[in-house]
Design an enzyme around this catalytic site. Structure first.
Site, PDB file in Angstrom:
ATOM      1  N   ASP A  51       4.842  -9.123 -48.219  1.00  0.00           N
ATOM      2  CA  ASP A  51       5.237  -7.709 -48.296  1.00  0.00           C
ATOM      3  C   ASP A  51       6.753  -7.559 -48.307  1.00  0.00           C
ATOM      4  O   ASP A  51       7.455  -8.268 -47.589  1.00  0.00           O
ATOM      5  CB  ASP A  51       4.730  -6.960 -47.056  1.00  0.00           C
ATOM      6  CG  ASP A  51       3.246  -6.661 -47.124  1.00  0.00           C
ATOM      7  OD1 ASP A  51       2.579  -7.064 -48.093  1.00  0.00           O
ATOM      8  OD2 ASP A  51       2.754  -6.016 -46.170  1.00  0.00           O
ATOM      9  N   ASP A  63      -6.608  -5.182 -50.951  1.00  0.00           N
ATOM     10  CA  ASP A  63      -5.856  -6.120 -50.127  1.00  0.00           C
ATOM     11  C   ASP A  63      -6.740  -7.300 -49.718  1.00  0.00           C
ATOM     12  O   ASP A  63      -7.953  -7.298 -49.994  1.00  0.00           O
ATOM     13  CB  ASP A  63      -5.304  -5.369 -48.893  1.00  0.00           C
ATOM     14  CG  ASP A  63      -3.972  -5.936 -48.451  1.00  0.00           C
ATOM     15  OD1 ASP A  63      -3.658  -7.085 -48.808  1.00  0.00           O
ATOM     16  OD2 ASP A  63      -3.235  -5.223 -47.722  1.00  0.00           O
TER      17      ASP A  63
END
Ligand SMILES: *[C@@H]1O[C@H](CO)[C@@H](O)[C@H](O)[C@H]1NC(C)=O
Ligand SMILES: *[C@@H]1O[C@H](CO)[C@@H](O)[C@H](O)[C@H]1NC(C)=O
Ligand SMILES: *[C@@H]1O[C@H](CO)[C@@H](O)[C@H](O)[C@H]1NC(C)=O
Ligand SMILES: *[C@@H]1O[C@H](CO)[C@@H](O)[C@H](O)[C@H]1NC(C)=O
Length: 412
Positions: A220, A159
């Protein structure tokens, strides 16, 4: 000629060795299960004993993933997302899992997952911290790459929280080189474009496709049809920029499948599965296998949609046309007959006017122009809708509100 030689010389002297990802992995979009969308960062095992991010949860999911037909259908990676770590590294500076929630350590869990015939994936973050505030890999790239290899990791998602945007390119490249040095084949998923593109900065996909197997492009996904639609709108609006860089070994990633959770109806679930297949997207489920409904499970296990997603040509599809709020998505696939592609075509309704809307277009309008026409199959319906269709013939498809009709067209 002279200036060419000069350029070559300069490049060899001053630029670092160009590194291209060549790990032989993800020749079709990765398929698996990832914890985030459904289980997020539930870490209180007293309050949520069956749902908390823990050894027990992943063993439960591994058991069902292999016994309930998911593995057989192609879903092979079981991936731990954020919130598995202790807040501190151990005394040797190595990452360690939360001791209460992972009492046997990660290697032991990884062995268990492998014993079920699955592959094992895990999450970390390039920055100082993961998005949920656990230790990141910055400053520890080599030791962490080695730790993951020792744990038997087959897939890693890195990430991009708590990092400097200017460091991404160099940093992700470096970590990829350390992964490569471990000699363990590890699928490398890079989240950095999501951080750039969400701030309206274009990511360098040509470069990404050389160092990562897949990359999250944008924000997301959340458990709703509106979230899913924002993502598909972003993908269609940017498709000319994204499509050239998808292919065997390197994929755009619109994020996890919501299917089987709370936010999508059955029609909308088929819609996500169909569009993710057209997009050559990684198929990463994030659902509780203990409670998923039969009908939703059948959508995830549908062999023909999976075959479209996993088509060996690896060409990413696109939004070809939108008319009366019906989107028509097209992806070239095999078999290729006398130089004519087959196509997957998804008619997706963005309408909410209650009845199955009848859309009437010719295949020519979708640029499907094979002179002998096509043989048509309706994928979710499992019936042969029309055997043969000529390209100038009007083809009427009824699409339910927020639903999808997915076809495979094979050239005659
Ligand atoms: C490491 O990189 C080299 C050169 O690209 C490649 O041939 C090799 O397969 C890679 N190994 C692993 C384990 O990824
Ligand atoms: C994992 O830990 C359990 C409990 O300590 C132990 O019984 C088992 O042998 C371990 N498995 C492996 C593969 O080390
Ligand atoms: C479909 O479109 C064609 C061409 O415009 C037209 O001739 C035909 O009548 C239409 N069919 C229906 C059922 O609307
Ligand atoms: C079909 O369309 C493609 C691209 O638009 C074109 O190159 C090809 O010649 C066309 N084929 C036929 C049979 O019209």
């Amino acid at each position: 000629m002279k200036s060419c030689e000069l350029v070559v010389l300069l490049c060899c002297v001053f630029l670092p060795e160009i590194y291209a990802l060549n790990n032989g992995l993800a020749l079709t979009p990765p398929m698996g299960w990832m914890s985030w969308q459904r289980f997020r960062c539930l870490t209180d095992c007293n309050l949520y004993p069956d749902e908390c991010i823990s050894d027990k949860l992943f063993r439960n999911m591994a058991d069902l993933m292999s016994s309930e037909g998911y593995l057989e259908a192609g879903y092979e990676y079981l991936i731990i997302d954020d919130c598995w770590l202790e807040k501190e590294r151990d005394e040797n500076g190595r990452l360690q899992p939360d001791h209460k929630r992972f009492p046997y350590g990660i290697k032991n869990l990884s062995d268990y997952i492998h014993s079920k015939g699955l592959k094992f994936g895990i999450y970390e973050d390039y920055g100082t911290h993961t998005c949920a505030g656990y230790p990141g890999i910055l400053g520890h790239l080599e030791v962490d790459a080695n730790t993951f290899a020792e744990w038997g990791v087959d897939y890693i998602k890195i990430d991009g929280c708590y990092a400097d945007f200017d460091d991404y390119e160099k940093g992700y490249t470096e970590f990829g080189q350390y992964l490569n040095k471990t000699n363990r084949p590890i699928v490398y998923s890079c989240s950095w474009p999501a951080y750039l593109e969400s701030n309206k900065i274009y990511a360098n996909y040509a470069y990404l496709s050389e160092i990562c197997n897949l990359w999250r492009n944008w924000g997301d996904i959340q458990d709703s049809y509106s979230s899913m639609s924002r993502i598909t709108n972003w993908f269609s609006s940017n498709q000319d920029r994204l499509i050239p860089y998808a292919g065997p070994g390197h994929w755009n990633d619109p994020d996890m499948l919501l299917i089987g959770n709370y936010g999508l109806s059955i029609e909308q679930s088929r819609s996500q599965m169909a569009i993710w297949a057209i997009l050559a997207a990684p198929l990463l489920m994030s659902v509780d296998f203990r409670t998923i409904a039969y009908e939703e499970k059948q959508i995830l296990l549908n062999k023909e949609v999976i075959a479209i997603n996993q088509d060996p040509l690896g060409m990413q599809g696109y939004l070809a046309k939108k008319k009366f709020d019906i989107e028509m998505w097209v992806r070239p696939i095999t078999p290729v007959k006398s130089r004519a592609y087959s196509y997957a075509v998804a008619y997706r309704s963005m309408r909410d006017d209650g009845y199955p809307y009848a859309i009437n277009v010719t295949l020519n309008e979708l640029s499907l122009n094979h002179s002998k026409g096509y043989t048509v199959k309706n994928i979710f319906d499992n019936s042969w809708r029309e055997n043969i269709l000529q390209v100038d013939q009007s083809f009427i498809v009824r699409v339910k509100p927020s639903g999808v009709v997915l076809f495979k067209f094979t050239p005659n």
